[in-house]
Design a protein around this motif. Structure first.
Motif, PDB file in Angstrom:
ATOM      1  N   LEU A  62       0.835  -1.204   0.000  1.00 14.62           N
ATOM      2  CA  LEU A  62       0.000   0.000   0.000  1.00 14.62           C
ATOM      3  C   LEU A  62       0.866   1.248   0.000  1.00 14.62           C
ATOM      4  CD1 LEU A  62      -2.760  -1.007   2.604  1.00 14.62           C
ATOM      5  CD2 LEU A  62      -2.893  -1.106   0.111  1.00 14.62           C
ATOM      6  N   TYR A  63       1.936   1.197   0.755  1.00 16.89           N
ATOM      7  CA  TYR A  63       2.847   2.340   0.828  1.00 16.89           C
ATOM      8  C   TYR A  63       3.415   2.678  -0.544  1.00 16.89           C
ATOM      9  CZ  TYR A  63       7.176   4.856   2.023  1.00 16.89           C
ATOM     10  OH  TYR A  63       8.197   5.765   2.094  1.00 16.89           O
ATOM     11  N   ASP A  98       2.161   1.759  -3.429  1.00 17.09           N
ATOM     12  CA  ASP A  98       1.055   2.161  -4.310  1.00 17.09           C
ATOM     13  C   ASP A  98       0.741   3.654  -4.151  1.00 17.09           C
ATOM     14  OD1 ASP A  98       0.848  -0.415  -5.253  1.00 17.09           O
ATOM     15  OD2 ASP A  98      -0.965  -0.918  -4.113  1.00 17.09           O
ATOM     16  N   ILE A  99       0.677   4.101  -2.896  1.00 18.19           N
ATOM     17  CA  ILE A  99       0.341   5.507  -2.635  1.00 18.19           C
ATOM     18  C   ILE A  99       1.469   6.423  -3.100  1.00 18.19           C
ATOM     19  CG2 ILE A  99      -0.123   7.195  -0.802  1.00 18.19           C
ATOM     20  CD1 ILE A  99      -1.503   4.887   0.737  1.00 18.19           C
ATOM     21  N   LYS A 100       2.692   5.993  -2.899  1.00 20.34           N
ATOM     22  CA  LYS A 100       3.837   6.803  -3.337  1.00 20.34           C
ATOM     23  C   LYS A 100       3.821   6.986  -4.863  1.00 20.34           C
ATOM     24  CE  LYS A 100       7.267   7.636  -0.991  1.00 20.34           C
ATOM     25  NZ  LYS A 100       7.715   8.847  -0.242  1.00 20.34           N
ATOM     26  N   ASN A 150       1.067   6.624  -6.796  1.00 22.15           N
ATOM     27  CA  ASN A 150      -0.184   7.222  -7.269  1.00 22.15           C
ATOM     28  C   ASN A 150      -0.899   7.873  -6.084  1.00 22.15           C
ATOM     29  OD1 ASN A 150      -2.443   7.963  -8.670  1.00 22.15           O
ATOM     30  ND2 ASN A 150      -3.105   5.877  -9.187  1.00 22.15           N
ATOM     31  N   PRO A 151      -0.379   8.994  -5.611  1.00 16.42           N
ATOM     32  CA  PRO A 151      -0.912   9.593  -4.374  1.00 16.42           C
ATOM     33  C   PRO A 151      -2.345  10.079  -4.474  1.00 16.42           C
ATOM     34  CG  PRO A 151       0.708  11.029  -5.433  1.00 16.42           C
ATOM     35  CD  PRO A 151       0.763   9.736  -6.155  1.00 16.42           C
ATOM     36  N   ASN A 152      -2.885  10.204  -5.667  1.00 23.05           N
ATOM     37  CA  ASN A 152      -4.254  10.705  -5.815  1.00 23.05           C
ATOM     38  C   ASN A 152      -5.286   9.597  -5.955  1.00 23.05           C
ATOM     39  OD1 ASN A 152      -3.447  13.459  -5.783  1.00 23.05           O
ATOM     40  ND2 ASN A 152      -2.776  13.263  -7.923  1.00 23.05           N
ATOM     41  N   TYR A 199      -8.451   5.832  -1.810  1.00 25.49           N
ATOM     42  CA  TYR A 199      -8.027   4.843  -0.814  1.00 25.49           C
ATOM     43  C   TYR A 199      -8.505   5.294   0.556  1.00 25.49           C
ATOM     44  CZ  TYR A 199      -5.024   2.162   2.285  1.00 25.49           C
ATOM     45  OH  TYR A 199      -4.577   1.339   3.276  1.00 25.49           O
ATOM     46  N   ILE A 237       2.474  10.413   2.347  1.00 27.27           N
ATOM     47  CA  ILE A 237       1.416   9.447   2.690  1.00 27.27           C
ATOM     48  C   ILE A 237       0.199  10.174   3.248  1.00 27.27           C
ATOM     49  CG2 ILE A 237       0.847   7.443   4.129  1.00 27.27           C
ATOM     50  CD1 ILE A 237       2.745   6.909   1.778  1.00 27.27           C
ATOM     51  N   LYS A 268      -2.703   8.507   5.217  1.00 26.59           N
ATOM     52  CA  LYS A 268      -3.523   7.443   4.635  1.00 26.59           C
ATOM     53  C   LYS A 268      -3.191   6.085   5.253  1.00 26.59           C
ATOM     54  CE  LYS A 268      -4.398   9.653   0.167  1.00 26.59           C
ATOM     55  NZ  LYS A 268      -4.154   9.589  -1.294  1.00 26.59           N
TER      56      LYS A 268
END
Length: 811
Positions: free
Chosen positions: A550-551, A553-555, A557-559, A562, A600, A603
């Motif tokens: 998840l970390y 993924d967010i890095k 695609n932060p937008n 989630y 992050i 999130k």
């Protein structure tokens, strides 16, 4: 007891204990004083219960366990005495609160995790069902250890829980018994031509019991938890004049599970096991003799339960008492022993099936070894014409220079049970299959259960209030009445009330986390909880790897959409379990990395709460949204955190392992997120030996990124720990199939995320978990033990209608 009476008693108690007024007393002093008031409230019923059992010669169960984990007892005892609200009102009047006072009580450091908590749930249920059943264990001075995190590492500190004494216990010095260790034993004929043991050398220590009342739920029935502490016999004080000579003695009951990575620790642990077994068995035989019944009829009045293999020496010790002390012939004593004893197996892990070196038992417990050797010889002799030699050799107690304690427990008992349907089936088909061939009638299942009184009525007052207002209070006495909640799964008012109760608990836990960890978490996030002993098979590592996914993924695609999550861990690793401690370090360093990453943007938060115990569980469980039950299928015997979290409305993500299967069957596939290998698939890999962890790593870029994070510096400060984790999965081929189950786990987590965003659907799933949790009550499990194995009945089923009004009241 009225509010006025309690206040008067509390004022008197504060004055007598501290020569102070109730207004001057500190919360800790008020706790001690209130505990004395509670003991006063149950003292007559405790005495009367014992009197009635002896008068009726009622059959009793004695539950031997090396672990008990009662948690704090003030609120529990107040609840059982129907005085909880009264105490709250009295303390509010004097300017404090019951919560503040109860907070000063220490958790009894008598257990580690599930095994110890299960025994305490059973003690609760035995008393609440009015069944005569007593616990027998060790009064540890420090218990397991107090866990502290220093620079992300687990550090073990002494848990000095007895520093201020234990207000609930009663020292029974008159019931002390001698325990003999070491020396040399040989048999010699006496005047009657009977062989009797002669002891030379060795030493004797004194076992002193401390009794604690187990208060039944609003039924005036109290059983006893008897814990043994070691002392120097008064006649041998001179031998223990030096500090060094006393140290070995005091170590005996100092800590739970002495370090078995060295010879001294292993010896202490063996002595510890014999110490509480011999003390308890002597106490039981002494009690039985009060009935003036033949010793060979003991099974009609006494049932002894061996909880896991630690108390397996109950079997040879009873043989010693019956043959050496009471003069029974071996055959009579053995027939009696088998009828008295029953055994619960709690594991299929080979390393947890205790084995002791023959030489160590010979040296430390010479008479025990002689008796075990004779049991083993007669086992082979009695069955060699019935079963093949290779089968008997695989099941004998003494083999390859070791004494196999599980084999002893099975051969010397009339009942052997597992603790979940899958577990019991695996015992019969795989782990103990040879014994199942020999003794098929002995094997049975008793799926574990929990005490709803503590894990809902006490731990989750907001939810209890909603349930009482919705379905009434019958579930307090009959937990299976929680099923009435199913009638409200379309009632939006009830669904919202349940959600509001959860939110209240999440806010409370968030405040606790902020105060104790300095981490601010959002109560609107998903609280994703994994609380259990840290062990590779429980796969906290799988949870950590998903967090890393998840970390990343967010890095990248932060937008992306989630819903924020707070991942909450609670776990201790055994002091000598290096790999488990490396996982703890990796989780803590990952938490530090993610929690402070502004990209992050909250999130993801990771919280590893140190020193996980019953009281901490009572804070976490009511606030949990997601229950992580992700052990490799076939490894978890049952699990009970799964039941506690389910009871409090958490949604389970699980493998088909232990009691997860029965939870799935109870609530339906749509109300649980199942993933991963099945038990059959795991055993197929074992049989075919064709699992390749590297293949999964090689063919999955995402897995490579996650795995490399342990060794490329992405996760800071885990150079050695990260390499150990990486090697365990790649170099040593991933013993618990973490990489094999990773994709399925991520997909199940995605289903959880989607379900949570559909608020009404999530609320219904939560409701269905609560409504079906009554099936997993310890009351039901204990009743099955009572009916099928122990053959004990409620006290009030036997006590005759007396003329004495006080006796009537007590039953």
């Amino acid at each position: 007891m009225t509010k006025e009476q309690m206040r008067t008693l509390l004022e008197t108690s504060v004055n007598e204990l501290y020569a102070a007024s109730i207004e001057e007393a500190s919360p800790q002093e008020l706790f001690q004083a209130l505990a004395h008031v509670v003991k006063h409230a149950y003292a007559d019923d405790w005495r009367q219960t014992r009197t009635n059992i002896l008068a009726e010669q009622q059959k009793q169960t004695y539950y031997f366990s090396i672990e008990f984990l009662p948690g704090k007892m003030l609120k529990s005892n107040l609840l059982s005495l129907d005085l909880l609200t009264t105490a709250e009102e009295v303390l509010k009047e004097v300017g404090t609160s019951l919560d503040e006072v109860a907070e000063t009580e220490k958790d009894m450091a008598l257990g580690n995790g599930g095994l110890g908590r299960l025994t305490s749930c059973f003690m609760d249920s035995l008393a609440s069902l009015g069944l005569p059943g007593n616990g027998n264990g060790i009064r540890y001075k420090y218990g397991l250890f107090k866990q502290k995190f220093i620079d992300g590492h687990q550090v073990e500190l002494p848990d000095d829980w007895l520093r201020s004494g234990n207000v609930w216990e009663v020292r029974k010095e008159s019931k002390a018994v001698p325990i003999h260790f070491g020396g040399h034993v040989y048999l010699k004929e006496n005047e009657a031509g009977v062989l009797k043991p002669v002891y030379e050398g060795g030493f004797t220590w004194r076992a002193v019991p401390y009794d604690t009342a187990m208060v039944g739920y609003q039924n005036q029935h109290l059983n006893t938890l008897r814990l043994w502490s070691v002392e120097v016999p008064s006649e041998e004080e001179a031998k223990y004049a030096t500090l060094e000579s006393r140290q070995a003695l005091e170590n005996l009951t100092a800590v739970l599970y002495p370090d078995d990575s060295n010879e001294t620790g292993r010896r202490t642990r063996l002595m510890q096991e014999y110490f509480f077994v011999s003390a308890g068995m002597q106490s039981i035989v002494r009690y039985y003799k009060k009935m003036n019944l033949p010793m060979e009829q003991m099974s009609e009045k006494i049932a002894i339960h061996i909880n896991d293999t630690h108390p397996a020496l109950c079997i040879p010790e009873l043989m010693r008492l019956l043959v050496d002390e009471e003069g029974l012939a071996w055959e009579q004593a053995w027939a009696t022993t088998i009828k008295v004893m029953s055994y619960t197996n709690h594991t299929i892990m080979a390393e947890a099936l205790e084995k002791w070196p023959v030489d160590m038992i010979k040296e430390v417990l010479p008479r025990m070894y002689q008796i075990i050797e004779e049991i083993d010889r007669r086992f082979i002799e009695g069955l060699e014409k019935v079963h093949p030699c290779d089968l008997l050799n695989r099941t004998r107690i003494i083999s390859n220079g070791q004494v196999h304690m599980a084999n002893l427990a099975i051969i010397g008992s009339h009942s052997v049970n597992g603790v979940a349907k899958l577990h019991s089936d695996l015992l019969k088909s795989v782990v103990l299959h040879d014994f199942y061939v020999i003794y098929p009638a002995r094997f049975n299942n008793k799926t574990n259960g929990i005490a709803q009184r503590r894990w809902l009525q006490l731990a989750n007052r907001p939810l209890t209030k909603v349930l009482d207002n919705t379905i009434g209070e019958s579930w307090h006495h009959q937990p299976e009445d929680l099923t009435l909640l199913k009638n409200y799964q379309e009632d939006e008012t009830v669904l919202q009330a349940l959600a509001d109760a959860k939110k209240t608990n999440k806010i409370a836990l968030a405040k606790y986390i902020d105060a104790h960890c300095g981490i601010q978490v959002d109560p609107n996030a998903i609280f994703d909880v994994q609380i259990k002993r840290l062990h590779a098979y429980k796969r906290q590592l799988l949870n950590l790897m998903h967090i890393l996914k998840l970390y990343f993924d967010i890095k990248e695609n932060p937008n992306a959409q989630y819903h924020p999550r707070v991942f909450i861990f609670g776990a201790k690793a055994a002091p000598s379990y290096h790999y488990a401690k490396s996982i703890i370090k990796a989780i803590n360093e990952t938490a530090r990395m993610i929690n402070h990453d502004p990209q992050i943007n909250d999130k993801i938060k990771i919280v590893f709460l140190e020193n996980y115990n019953v009281s901490l569980a009572e804070r976490i469980i009511p606030a949990a949204d997601v229950s992580e039950q992700i052990s490799l299928a076939s490894k978890e015997a049952s699990g009970t955190s799964n039941m506690k979290l389910m009871l409090n409305g958490a949604v389970t993500i699980a493998t088909l392992d232990g009691a997860n299967i029965e939870i799935r069957d109870a609530i339906g596939d749509e109300n649980i997120a199942i993933f991963g290998l099945t038990e059959e698939e795991v055993y197929r890999y074992y049989a075919e030996k064709n699992y390749s962890a590297y293949t999964y790593f090689e063919n999955d870029h995402r897995l490579q990124q996650i795995m490399n994070a342990f060794i490329d510096g992405t996760i800071p400060n885990i150079e050695w720990e990260g390499k150990e984790i990486f090697d365990s999965l790649i170099k040593y081929n991933d013993e618990y199939f973490v990489l094999r189950d990773f994709d399925a786990y991520c997909e199940a987590q995605n289903r959880i995320d989607i379900a949570y965003r559909d608020t009404r659907r999530w609320q219904k799933i939560s409701l269905m978990n609560i409504a079906n949790a009554g099936k997993f009550t310890a009351d039901k499990t204990v009743q099955q033990y009572a009916d099928d194995i122990w053959q004990i009945e409620p006290l009030f089923a036997h006590v005759k209608e007396p003329n004495d009004a006080s006796l009537t009241q007590s039953v």
